[in-house]
Each structure stands twice: as C-alpha cells, then as structure tokens.
Enzyme design. Structure first.
Site, mmCIF file in Angstrom:
data_model
loop_
_atom_site.group_PDB
_atom_site.id
_atom_site.type_symbol
_atom_site.label_atom_id
_atom_site.label_comp_id
_atom_site.label_asym_id
_atom_site.label_seq_id
_atom_site.Cartn_x
_atom_site.Cartn_y
_atom_site.Cartn_z
ATOM 1 N N GLY A 23 7.122 0.321 -2.037
ATOM 2 C CA GLY A 23 8.417 0.597 -1.409
ATOM 3 C C GLY A 23 9.368 -0.561 -1.659
ATOM 4 N N GLY A 24 10.264 -0.757 -0.691
ATOM 5 C CA GLY A 24 11.270 -1.812 -0.833
ATOM 6 C C GLY A 24 10.656 -3.190 -0.950
ATOM 7 N N GLY B 47 23.907 -9.475 -37.068
ATOM 8 C CA GLY B 47 24.211 -9.912 -35.706
ATOM 9 C C GLY B 47 23.070 -10.718 -35.122
ATOM 10 C CB ALA B 48 19.414 -10.458 -35.481
HETATM 11 C C1 HXC Z 1 1.506 -1.129 10.061
HETATM 12 C C2 HXC Z 1 -0.229 -0.949 8.602
HETATM 13 C C3 HXC Z 1 0.661 -0.668 7.568
HETATM 14 C C4 HXC Z 1 2.041 -0.631 7.858
HETATM 15 C C5 HXC Z 1 -1.325 -0.657 6.782
HETATM 16 N N1 HXC Z 1 -1.437 -0.932 8.075
HETATM 17 N N2 HXC Z 1 -0.038 -0.492 6.433
HETATM 18 N N3 HXC Z 1 0.194 -1.180 9.841
HETATM 19 N N4 HXC Z 1 2.413 -0.862 9.111
HETATM 20 N N5 HXC Z 1 2.938 -0.393 6.907
HETATM 21 C C6 HXC Z 1 -2.668 -1.181 8.819
HETATM 22 C C7 HXC Z 1 -3.546 0.025 8.967
HETATM 23 O O1 HXC Z 1 -3.151 0.757 10.104
HETATM 24 C C8 HXC Z 1 -4.912 -0.628 9.161
HETATM 25 O O2 HXC Z 1 -5.012 -1.088 10.483
HETATM 26 C C9 HXC Z 1 -4.827 -1.833 8.274
HETATM 27 O O3 HXC Z 1 -3.451 -2.078 8.054
HETATM 28 C C10 HXC Z 1 -5.472 -1.633 6.926
HETATM 29 O O4 HXC Z 1 -4.967 -0.421 6.347
HETATM 30 P P1 HXC Z 1 -5.924 0.671 5.679
HETATM 31 O O5 HXC Z 1 -5.127 1.875 5.508
HETATM 32 O O6 HXC Z 1 -7.198 0.768 6.471
HETATM 33 O O7 HXC Z 1 -6.277 -0.042 4.306
HETATM 34 P P2 HXC Z 1 -6.405 0.635 2.870
HETATM 35 O O8 HXC Z 1 -7.285 1.818 2.963
HETATM 36 O O9 HXC Z 1 -6.809 -0.467 1.968
HETATM 37 O O10 HXC Z 1 -4.967 1.124 2.488
HETATM 38 C C11 HXC Z 1 -3.910 0.194 2.302
HETATM 39 C C12 HXC Z 1 -2.560 0.928 2.184
HETATM 40 C C13 HXC Z 1 -2.377 1.900 3.364
HETATM 41 C C14 HXC Z 1 -2.566 1.712 0.860
HETATM 42 C C15 HXC Z 1 -1.493 -0.140 2.094
HETATM 43 O O11 HXC Z 1 -2.649 1.183 4.571
HETATM 44 C C16 HXC Z 1 -1.008 2.455 3.417
HETATM 45 O O12 HXC Z 1 -0.714 3.391 2.696
HETATM 46 N N6 HXC Z 1 -0.210 1.894 4.339
HETATM 47 C C17 HXC Z 1 1.146 2.382 4.521
HETATM 48 C C18 HXC Z 1 2.004 1.965 3.369
HETATM 49 C C19 HXC Z 1 3.445 2.323 3.587
HETATM 50 O O13 HXC Z 1 3.803 3.493 3.520
HETATM 51 N N7 HXC Z 1 4.231 1.334 3.974
HETATM 52 C C20 HXC Z 1 5.631 1.486 4.186
HETATM 53 C C21 HXC Z 1 6.267 1.446 2.789
HETATM 54 S S1 HXC Z 1 7.975 1.572 2.871
HETATM 55 P P3 HXC Z 1 -6.405 -1.214 11.245
HETATM 56 O O14 HXC Z 1 -6.057 -1.675 12.624
HETATM 57 O O15 HXC Z 1 -7.018 0.145 11.213
HETATM 58 O O16 HXC Z 1 -7.215 -2.210 10.477
HETATM 59 C C22 HXC Z 1 8.443 0.042 2.944
HETATM 60 C C23 HXC Z 1 9.895 -0.050 3.058
HETATM 61 C C24 HXC Z 1 10.343 -1.456 2.874
HETATM 62 O O17 HXC Z 1 7.717 -0.869 2.900
HETATM 63 C C25 HXC Z 1 11.834 -1.379 2.755
HETATM 64 C C26 HXC Z 1 12.427 -2.733 2.500
HETATM 65 C C27 HXC Z 1 13.868 -2.599 2.147
#
Ligand code: HXC
Length: 508
Positions: A169-170, A404-405
């Site tokens: 994402g971002g 040009g290069a």
């Molecule tokens: C809060 C999160 C989290 C998040 C993971 N966790 N991502 N908590 N916010 N964004 C937590 C999980 O709940 C879990 O907690 C622990 O981290 C580990 O995650 P798992 O899913 O068990 O690990 P894994 O299977 O390795 O998967 C990793 C992952 C997945 C692929 C990153 O967690 C995931 O898809 N997370 C969401 C990603 C996402 O959509 N993020 C937002 C993107 S948009 P526990 O307590 O169970 O250990 C964004 C916008 C930014 O970032 C914009 C900026 C301008």
C-alpha cells in the site's frame, strides 16, 4: 540492586521482548530475524543506543492494556557503522505486525529529524503490515509525516531502506523516496495493491512473490537497487554501501586508505576493445581495473544492464561510475537505462561524489516501443542530470560516441571537466554506413563502399573531436587509471555553482 533500579531493569527487559516468544518463533519460521537482531548485525558491536523503548500507543482501540506493547512496533535509535554515525529504525513485526500507528510514526519521525539536524544517514529496516487498521486516519497521517521528512531529507542526508518482509500500500512510498532500496530474496515484497485487489480489478492471478518480490523489483521494475540472498547479507551490504557515502551533503570526501600503486599502467587494457568493431566486450573489465582493489559496488545490477552504475574508489576517494555496457543492447541508451543513470548521477551530485563516465554508446535505441513510451523525456533526464551536476566529471570514450548520446554522456559541452578518448574512439553524428547512405543517397551501391571507408577514415575517430578541444587528450588505454586518478586529483577542490533557483524542473 535497589528495588527502584530492579523495576527499570524488568521494564526494559519486558520491552525488549517485543511481541513475545510465540511471535518471535513465527518470525524465525519465515526465515526472518527480529528487529533488534537486525540492528545488531547492521551496526558496530555494542554501538546501538535506543531511543523511545518505552513508548506505547495511546489508542485504546489497540486493545486491552496488557496487549499495549512497549516500543509500539518499531525500534529506533542511533549507532555506528565502521565508526560512522547513522540513525536507524527497525520495524518489529512481532508487535501488531509491525504496523504503523501514530506513536510508531512519531518515533520514526523523531530520528529522521535528528538525522537531518545532525547530518547523518538514516537507515530504515521495513517489515510491516502497513497502516495500523485500529488507528485509522492517525496512521495515514503518520505515514504522511514520514513522507514529508523523506522529501526534506532528500539530497541532504543519504536515506537507505531495507525491505525485509511485507511493504504494501502507501507504505511503499517512503522507501521509494529514499536513495537506495535493498531487498532480501524470497522473504520480502513491495506492491501498491496486493494480489487480492489485483485479481478483483484486473482479473490477473498473481502471488506476492511474482507481483512484488525482490526478483521482480530487481529485474522488471527497477524499484530495488540491491537484492541479496538473505537478510544477513542485506545488512552486511548496507554496511558496505555506508562505507562509500559521505554522512551528508555538507560532508567532505570519504577517504579509505588505499595501497594501490597510483601511477600504474595496465597493459591488458590496450586489447580490451576488440579489433572487430561490431564485437562486444565487458565494460565491467575496465571498471574493475580502475577501481582500488578491484572493489566495485554495483547498483541495480540486473536492471537496464545496458548501462552500469555503482561506486568505486580511486586513490581512496569514492567515485560514482556510469558506463555504457556493450554486451547488452550494444550499450544503447533506452528509457530504462536513461532513468537508471540519471537518478544515480543526481545522487552523486547531491552528495559531492565525483563522476567517472565510460562511454561506448552507438546512440539511442530506435523503435515505436521507445518512442511511444517517451524516450524523448526519459533520455532528457540523463542529459539534464549531467548538465546540472557540478561535481568533478571525468569521461573516457573507449569506442563509440555517436549522435545525441555523445552529447549526453558527460561530454565537454555539458561541463565535462576532463574528457579522454582511446585511439579506438569513434566520435561522430552516426556510424559510417548509416551516414554514407544518407549523404551519398544518389551514389550507386557499388561505389558506396568507398564512401563508407572514406567517412570512417575522416570522421569515425577521436581526432576531429580532439582538434576542436572537445577531447582533452587521446590516451593509450593502458594509461587510463593513471590519467583518471590525476584528473580527479586536480579536480578535488572544484568549485562550480548553478544560477540561483527555487528548484529545477527536470523532465519527469
Ligand atoms: C494492525 C496488523 C496489521 C495492520 C497485521 N497485523 N497487519 N494489525 N494493522 N495493518 C497484525 C495481525 O493482526 C497479527 O496480529 C499480526 O499483525 C501478524 O499478522 P498475520 O496476519 O498473522 O501475519 P502474516 O500471516 O505473516 O501476514 C502478514 C500480512 C497480513 C500479509 C502483512 O497481516 C496482512 O495482510 N495485513 C494487512 C495488510 C494491510 O492491508 N495493511 C493496510 C495496507 S494499506 P496478532 O495479534 O494475531 O499476532 C496501507 C495504507 C498506507 O498501508 C497509506 C499510506 C499513505
């Protein structure tokens, strides 16, 4: 130990455990290290000083108080790499998946501010689930605060990112703004939208590795500057990079004591360029011969490999190298190689790193693909970068420098300071055959050969350019190292300023 001190020791020990044993084991199972282990490998032994270890999220949404973990998912602080000060942050995937909440962002911003104020590189070790979902817009704001600082720090201090897990994402935009991105192979990925979203929107079926793994970014997108087999090597190689770089745009040169014989001639270079002009050779052979201890740190090795960029040292001083690579696409400039080299030239110029350019370029790559995708603007980026650069610029034309290069590749006309050519150099508007076919259009086929030979004799050589002063000296290849090191020595105190401006408007 007094009771009060014991309390502190317990507190710090608790904070250092991050998300706890279970999550640390899960991290190991993915072939990843913990945030603190990474910092220990990156920095000199016992040099790390942590800042903000006891920071906690102030959001109740994060869950009950026992779950509110010290450090808020990122370890921040400073230390040294071979004695050089650096600031570092390392996201802790064992705490809320390394996700970025408000306090997590504040911690990163604090050390970024310190790095800018104190003039030292910042290194970010990324391993994060992205914006912390429970903290909503505060985490989005946190990201933007980091981006803002990345932009202000750009060109002021070196910024280095390592991607050692998810970066989606971002979240990708902070590393994207930094100067160099390292990725660990098969344990990291970067993408703006993940496989699920891609499937919904475009119906493409891809996995994370293919969409945004290290190999994809090293070879296809050019987003990654360095890929190494595992994160230990990544961290060791960041140390190597830091060794080449100044601490900030205000620092003078970084010098590493060199035991290389300064005035050595290298006879093997006399036969580097093949007699047959259409035969390629590896420009890397020349680069290695010019580098102290043959130590060349190549950047973006597997992307746009028709141009080589990277760092070397000459007489102990760091030099940025740009070289056409005849073994790929005959060393032509195209969109990707122009962008790759332009960004590198600008990096060197920001940080007062002199530039050595090795030229063997038949021209810009022709074709609809290149034209439709904007080679005009992308090629202009490289020209722009060289023309605005005020650092010492030394150029060696080994063979072709056409059209040009020729102008673009750090020619005299773009304020090249010292421009050499080998006797094998061909400096002209275009190759003899193409030129003869245009200017002698009406000449019959059987007479054309004479015209081509004639053109080659009169124009495809370094002497016309030398007679105009566009080439300072035609040199024996064997003397290149000697000449280049003498040139950089005399240019060491070069002073050149561009006219005042708010900023330039490079053709993006
Ligand atoms: C809060 C999160 C989290 C998040 C993971 N966790 N991502 N908590 N916010 N964004 C937590 C999980 O709940 C879990 O907690 C622990 O981290 C580990 O995650 P798992 O899913 O068990 O690990 P894994 O299977 O390795 O998967 C990793 C992952 C997945 C692929 C990153 O967690 C995931 O898809 N997370 C969401 C990603 C996402 O959509 N993020 C937002 C993107 S948009 P526990 O307590 O169970 O250990 C964004 C916008 C930014 O970032 C914009 C900026 C301008």
């Amino acid at each position: 130990m007094t009771e009060i001190n014991k309390k502190l020791t317990n507190l710090l020990s608790k904070a250092q455990k991050g998300g706890g044993n279970q999550r640390v084991i899960a991290q190991y199972k993915k072939g990843k290290l913990t945030a603190r282990e990474r910092i220990n490998i990156l920095l000199d032994d016992n040099s790390f000083e942590e800042i903000g270890m006891l920071v906690k999220s102030k959001r109740v949404e994060v869950g009950n108080i026992d779950k509110n973990i010290y450090g808020d998912g990122v370890v921040t602080g400073y230390g040294t790499i071979n004695g050089n000060n650096v600031m570092v942050y390392s996201q802790d995937f064992t705490v809320y998946g390394g996700s970025l909440g408000e306090e997590h962002a504040n911690k990163i911003c604090r050390i970024m501010d310190m790095a800018i104020k104190n003039g030292m590189p910042i290194i970010g070790l990324n391993d994060s689930g992205g914006a912390r979902i429970q903290e909503g817009v505060s985490s989005l704001g946190g990201y933007a605060e980091v981006f803002q600082r990345n932009v202000l720090a750009s060109g002021v201090i070196p910024q280095i990112s390592a991607i050692l897990g998810p970066c989606a994402g971002g979240a990708v935009y902070s590393p994207a703004i930094t100067d160099f991105i390292f990725m660990s192979d098969r344990s990291s990925y970067m993408f703006v939208t993940g496989p699920e979203v891609v499937k919904t929107v475009t119906h493409e079926e891809v996995n994370s590795e293919y969409l945004g793994g290290a190999s994809t970014h090293a070879k296809k997108s050019g987003v990654a500057d360095f890929v190494f087999d595992n994160e230990i090597i990544v961290l060791q190689q960041i140390r190597r990079l830091i060794d080449f770089l100044p601490n900030s745009n205000q620092s003078k040169f970084k010098i590493k004591k060199s035991d290389v014989v300064f005035n050595k001639t290298i006879p093997s270079l006399n036969s580097l360029v093949p007699r047959d002009k259409s035969k390629p050779y590896d420009m890397r052979d020349l680069v290695l011969k010019l580098a102290d201890s043959e130590d060349f740190f190549e950047v973006q090795k597997d992307y746009a490999s028709n141009i080589i960029i990277g760092f070397l040292r000459i007489d102990g001083y760091t030099v940025g190298l740009v070289g056409n690579q005849p073994i790929n696409l005959a060393g032509c400039l195209d969109i990707n190689s122009s962008r790759k080299a332009a960004r590198f030239v600008r990096f060197c110029d920001c940080f007062n790193i002199p530039i050595l350019t090795l030229v063997d370029v038949p021209g810009f790559l022709p074709g609809t693909d290149q034209e439709f995708n904007g080679i005009i603007k992308h090629g202009a980026k490289l020209l722009f970068a060289y023309a605005e650069a005020t650092v010492p610029k030394v150029t060696v034309i080994t063979r072709k420098a056409y059209g040009g290069a020729y102008d673009v590749m750090s020619s005299k006309h773009l304020r090249g300071d010292i421009n050499y050519a080998w006797p094998t150099a061909e400096i002209a508007v275009m190759g003899a055959e193409g030129a003869a076919k245009i200017i002698f259009k009406k000449v019959k086929e059987n007479h054309l050969k004479d015209k081509i030979d004639n053109y080659e004799k009169n124009f495809s050589n370094p002497y016309v350019a030398a007679s105009r002063g566009y080439i300072d000296e035609v040199i024996l290849p064997s003397k290149t190292r000697l000449k280049v090191s003498n040139a950089f020595r005399v240019l060491r105190e070069k002073k050149l300023k561009n006219p005042w401006k708010k900023h330039d408007n490079i053709p993006l």
